[in-house]
Scaffold this motif. Structure first.
Motif: not given
Length: 212
Positions: A21, A29, A37
């Motif tokens: 990411l 983030l 994810r």
């Protein structure tokens, strides 16, 4: 997690997801994005890592753990073994810092440097550069203890080796230059750095006697 704990395989998958990411989104983030994810709940992330800073700290430690000081036997350390250990460290470190994930992590940390508090910058320094230094210094001191290296200040000596290995490569990569470091080139660069390091700090194997 404690600084000494080794992440479980499931936790490692989460940390790898964080690195992915960071490559894709940079500093944007969130715990929600990581949970999505990594296919886990935010509650699990908070339980394992505490908060976003804790998650980032563990991610940096996980990335930095890939840089190893090399194997050596302090009881039977000779010049060849010491050179091999330092070469392995240098090659390992060059491989890590030139990776997409490492570059993304450092770019995000650098991007926040002008906006205190730069939490990620402090995390990267403490768990990256400084932790790696503490990992390698015992190798240098073991070399000095058996007379293979001569130096006074361990930190300064490590910084010299660090500079010989990195040169300007990391800066150029961080600024976007398309440098492809192939394994054989990395090994050659690592060997060159160790040769130069021994030219500066290596003990003379057969020192001349006074008057000769």
């Amino acid at each position: 997690m404690s600084a000494e704990a080794i992440p479980s395989e499931r936790q490692q998958a989460v940390l790898d997801a964080v690195l992915e990411l960071l490559v894709e989104k940079g500093d944007a983030l969130t715990m929600t994005a990581v949970a999505r994810r990594a296919s886990c709940s935010k509650e699990t992330l908070y339980k394992w890592f505490g908060d976003r800073d804790g998650l980032l700290s563990e991610t940096v430690r996980w990335q930095a753990s890939q840089v190893r000081a090399g194997n050596f036997d302090a009881q039977h350390l000779d010049s060849s073994a010491l050179r091999d250990s330092l070469r392995d460290f240098a090659a390992n470190w060059l491989s890590v810092i030139s990776s997409r994930t490492s570059l993304a992590l450092n770019r995000v940390a650098i991007g926040g440097a002008g906006s205190p508090p730069n939490t990620l910058g402090a995390i990267v320094l403490a768990n990256g550069r400084f932790a790696i230094g503490e990992r390698l210094k015992p190798v240098l001191e073991a070399g000095r203890a058996v007379g293979l290296l001569h130096f006074d200040d361990t930190e300064e000596t490590f910084r010299t080796l660090f500079g010989l290995v990195a040169r300007d490569v990391q800066v150029r990569l961080l600024l976007g230059e398309a440098i492809e470091l192939k394994p054989d080139e990395i090994l050659a660069d690592a060997q060159r750095a160790v040769t130069q390091f021994f030219a500066l700090y290596g003990a003379r194997e057969n020192p001349a006697k006074p008057g000769h």
